[in-house]
Design a protein around this motif. Structure first.
Motif, PDB file in Angstrom:
ATOM      1  N   GLN A 163      -7.818   3.990 -14.554  1.00  0.00           N
ATOM      2  CA  GLN A 163      -8.461   4.010 -13.238  1.00  0.00           C
ATOM      3  C   GLN A 163      -8.151   5.245 -12.411  1.00  0.00           C
ATOM      4  OE1 GLN A 163      -6.633   0.133 -12.077  1.00  0.00           O
ATOM      5  NE2 GLN A 163      -8.683  -0.343 -11.300  1.00  0.00           N
ATOM      6  N   TYR A 164      -6.890   5.676 -12.405  1.00  0.00           N
ATOM      7  CA  TYR A 164      -6.415   6.651 -11.423  1.00  0.00           C
ATOM      8  C   TYR A 164      -5.639   7.788 -12.082  1.00  0.00           C
ATOM      9  CZ  TYR A 164      -7.328   2.623  -8.409  1.00  0.00           C
ATOM     10  OH  TYR A 164      -7.917   1.547  -7.792  1.00  0.00           O
ATOM     11  N   GLY A 165      -5.463   8.857 -11.299  1.00  0.00           N
ATOM     12  CA  GLY A 165      -4.708  10.008 -11.753  1.00  0.00           C
ATOM     13  C   GLY A 165      -3.234   9.926 -11.460  1.00  0.00           C
ATOM     14  N   GLY A 166      -2.775   8.830 -10.880  1.00  0.00           N
ATOM     15  CA  GLY A 166      -1.359   8.669 -10.585  1.00  0.00           C
ATOM     16  C   GLY A 166      -1.110   7.407  -9.788  1.00  0.00           C
ATOM     17  N   CYS A 167       0.149   7.137  -9.518  1.00  0.00           N
ATOM     18  CA  CYS A 167       0.508   5.912  -8.796  1.00  0.00           C
ATOM     19  C   CYS A 167      -0.041   5.880  -7.385  1.00  0.00           C
ATOM     20  CB  CYS A 167       2.034   5.760  -8.747  1.00  0.00           C
ATOM     21  SG  CYS A 167       2.799   5.391 -10.340  1.00  0.00           S
ATOM     22  N   ASP A 168      -0.353   7.051  -6.812  1.00  0.00           N
ATOM     23  CA  ASP A 168      -0.935   7.090  -5.468  1.00  0.00           C
ATOM     24  C   ASP A 168      -2.423   6.760  -5.490  1.00  0.00           C
ATOM     25  OD1 ASP A 168      -1.900   9.350  -6.708  1.00  0.00           O
ATOM     26  OD2 ASP A 168      -1.132  10.777  -5.224  1.00  0.00           O
ATOM     27  N   GLN A 169      -2.950   6.429  -6.666  1.00  0.00           N
ATOM     28  CA  GLN A 169      -4.346   6.051  -6.879  1.00  0.00           C
ATOM     29  C   GLN A 169      -5.315   7.171  -6.510  1.00  0.00           C
ATOM     30  OE1 GLN A 169      -5.273   2.118  -5.370  1.00  0.00           O
ATOM     31  NE2 GLN A 169      -3.517   1.195  -6.396  1.00  0.00           N
ATOM     32  N   ARG A 219       0.990   4.364 -14.187  1.00  0.00           N
ATOM     33  CA  ARG A 219       0.451   5.458 -13.382  1.00  0.00           C
ATOM     34  C   ARG A 219      -1.064   5.350 -13.250  1.00  0.00           C
ATOM     35  NH1 ARG A 219       0.084   9.972 -15.229  1.00  0.00           N
ATOM     36  NH2 ARG A 219       0.379  11.223 -13.348  1.00  0.00           N
ATOM     37  N   ALA A 220      -1.730   4.816 -14.256  1.00  0.00           N
ATOM     38  CA  ALA A 220      -3.186   4.929 -14.338  1.00  0.00           C
ATOM     39  C   ALA A 220      -3.937   3.661 -13.979  1.00  0.00           C
ATOM     40  CB  ALA A 220      -3.588   5.378 -15.741  1.00  0.00           C
ATOM     41  N   VAL A 221      -3.234   2.541 -13.769  1.00  0.00           N
ATOM     42  CA  VAL A 221      -3.897   1.299 -13.357  1.00  0.00           C
ATOM     43  C   VAL A 221      -3.156   0.712 -12.162  1.00  0.00           C
ATOM     44  CG1 VAL A 221      -4.715   0.796 -15.691  1.00  0.00           C
ATOM     45  CG2 VAL A 221      -2.580  -0.192 -14.915  1.00  0.00           C
ATOM     46  N   SER A 222      -3.889   0.021 -11.332  1.00  0.00           N
ATOM     47  CA  SER A 222      -3.277  -0.633 -10.177  1.00  0.00           C
ATOM     48  C   SER A 222      -2.528  -1.886 -10.625  1.00  0.00           C
ATOM     49  CB  SER A 222      -4.342  -1.017  -9.160  1.00  0.00           C
ATOM     50  OG  SER A 222      -5.165  -2.063  -9.686  1.00  0.00           O
ATOM     51  N   PRO A 223      -1.574  -2.339  -9.856  1.00  0.00           N
ATOM     52  CA  PRO A 223      -0.901  -3.599 -10.192  1.00  0.00           C
ATOM     53  C   PRO A 223      -1.876  -4.759 -10.341  1.00  0.00           C
ATOM     54  CG  PRO A 223       0.364  -2.419  -8.540  1.00  0.00           C
ATOM     55  CD  PRO A 223      -0.936  -1.680  -8.693  1.00  0.00           C
ATOM     56  N   GLU A 224      -2.903  -4.779  -9.492  1.00  0.00           N
ATOM     57  CA  GLU A 224      -3.882  -5.867  -9.549  1.00  0.00           C
ATOM     58  C   GLU A 224      -4.681  -5.808 -10.848  1.00  0.00           C
ATOM     59  OE1 GLU A 224      -2.582  -4.907  -5.573  1.00  0.00           O
ATOM     60  OE2 GLU A 224      -3.642  -3.653  -7.047  1.00  0.00           O
ATOM     61  N   ALA A 225      -5.072  -4.589 -11.245  1.00  0.00           N
ATOM     62  CA  ALA A 225      -5.843  -4.442 -12.485  1.00  0.00           C
ATOM     63  C   ALA A 225      -4.980  -4.753 -13.710  1.00  0.00           C
ATOM     64  CB  ALA A 225      -6.414  -3.038 -12.581  1.00  0.00           C
TER      65      ALA A 225
END
Length: 463
Positions: A163-169, A219-225
């Motif tokens: 999903q994301y490029g890092g933990c900061d989404q 790093r690449a997915v949210s906790p929810e995902a």
């Protein structure tokens, strides 16, 4: 089909004069030891040394095509995993679906010739180079399945949520956009990939082609995902990168207040269907805690060496009863014996010792090979890893006439192969009873290699 082996490794140890009968479903139907040469005459194939063949539990097939292209010093003063990743992103920009299928078939063929019977493919390239989804969301997953149909290898397909490029989404960068999905679109892609695997499975026996789920990393997915992926997986294989790089550990700790392994174990009930990849950055306490879950640590020692990841805490992990398996990850080299050897040598270099994992009754090679068999089968969700009734006939044969094995018995066979020989000692490989490697060569190797060469000539010019 019947296979006769002069020596074989079974769940009860080494046995002589073994006759293995394989059913039409690709599973072992009968195993007999001390079979007379007269009765062995009815066997379809006679081999000298027969072993269960393990699963390659972690692969990014497309990266095989860039092997050898990232060994020049870049503009940065220190070349690292993170600078290598930029090369990989540029390479991705020129890959078509046809390219990915040809490369994947070639990789799977090499895996089979190296002794692996099944490929757990951690598949994260989903879209066109500009990030636009294909009309068929699962287009590239279907290409992986098509490659498995051509190569004949067993397959556990693990579509990756990224999903994301890092933990900061932060949004995905230019090189990552071929990977990206929100969870809703990923679930649709996973459904399409599942249909492709089911079509492959219709021509095979149940359990020979399976689906899993792969949230890429913390790093690449949210906790929810991540929680949604756990639900989607259910009891099926769930694979995820974890604690591979120091920078990754620091980023997760800054964002979530805990190191990756600690955070994951605090927030999820990690079970035996989980496979955590690399885990090269673990404290002793984290090592003990992960071992206690029954999950598999998915190790890729050649890639971890190539990328400077670090050294897995293998001695302690095995002492605590942890399960592990082997994968080829970046596929810079595909060699089962070398993965095993590199794992052991990494422990020796760190601890300044020898025979680091050997026990009183099992040699170094035997401990490592047993672990790879058990952990790989568990990580892939595959009934394999043993010459036993009801298990898939995932088998490999070694050449006992090799100077490295001549006169060897018992565990000395494994030690001779892993530490004195290489994969050229492999004569035959079966995947679910399919006799795919004969006299060291894949049965469709010429066709698969020709197609791969054509792709590589063009890619090298463009890259």
């Amino acid at each position: 089909m019947k296979i006769y082996a002069e020596m074989a490794l079974t769940p009860t140890g080494w046995q002589n004069s073994l006759l293995v009968q394989v059913g039409d479903d690709g599973k072992i139907a009968q195993v007999e030891s001390d079979v007379s040469p007269e009765r062995a005459g009815e066997a379809s194939r006679r081999v000298e040394i027969l072993l269960p063949a393990p699963v390659n539990l972690h692969s990014h097939a497309f990266q095989r095509a860039m092997a050898g292209m990232s060994e020049k010093r870049g503009p940065e003063p220190l070349d690292t995993f993170w600078t290598w990743r930029q090369i990989m992103y540029r390479f991705l920009d020129i890959l078509s679906p046809d390219d990915i299928e040809a490369i994947t078939a070639f990789v799977q063929m090499e895996m089979l010739e190296a002794g692996y019977a099944c490929n757990a493919e951690f598949h994260y390239v989903h879209h066109q180079p500009d990030g636009t989804p294909y009309d068929n969301l699962a287009e590239l997953s279907e290409r992986v399945v098509a490659a498995a149909e051509q190569s004949g290898i067993g397959l556990t397909l693990l579509p990756v949520l990224y999903q994301y490029g890092g933990c900061d989404q932060r949004p995905l960068g230019a090189g990552q956009i071929r990977f990206g999905n929100d969870y809703e679109r990923f679930a649709r892609l996973h459904e399409g990939a599942s249909k492709a695997v089911a079509r492959l499975g219709a021509s095979r026996s149940e359990g020979d082609s399976l689906m899993g789920v792969a949230p890429h990393s913390l790093r690449a997915v949210s906790p929810e995902a991540l929680s949604a992926c756990v639900s989607l997986a259910g009891a099926r294989p769930l694979h995820m990168h974890l604690a591979e790089q120091v920078k990754e550990v620091e980023e997760v700790e800054a964002a979530y207040g805990k190191r990756p392994v600690d955070w994951l174990l605090d927030h999820h009930d990690v079970k035996p269907n989980w496979c955590l990849i690399h885990c090269t950055q673990m404290t002793d306490r984290e090592t003990d805690a992960l071992a206690a879950t029954g999950a598999v640590a998915g190790l890729c020692p050649i890639t971890e060496s190539s990328l400077g990841d670090g050294i897995f805490n293998g001695v302690r992990y095995l002492e605590k009863g942890g399960k592990l398996g082997l994968g080829s990850d970046s596929n810079i080299r595909i060699s089962l014996s070398e993965e095993l050897r590199t794992l052991e040598y990494s422990q020796r270099l760190r601890d300044r010792c020898r025979a680091s994992v050997a026990t009183a009754d099992r040699s170094t090679g035997r401990v490592l090979y047993d672990a790879a068999l058990t952990g790989g089968a568990q990580a892939a969700g595959r009934m394999a890893g043993a010459i036993a009734c009801g298990h898939y006939a995932d088998l490999l044969a070694l050449d006992a006439s090799s100077p490295m094995l001549d006169g060897c018995k018992g565990d000395d066979i494994l030690d001779g192969w892993i530490f004195a020989g290489d994969d050229r000692l492999i004569t035959d490989v079966w995947s679910a009873g399919r006799h795919l490697v004969i006299d060291g060569k894949h049965s469709r190797g010429e066709e698969i290699r020709r197609r791969y060469r054509e792709v590589m000539r063009r890619l090298r010019q463009e890259f």
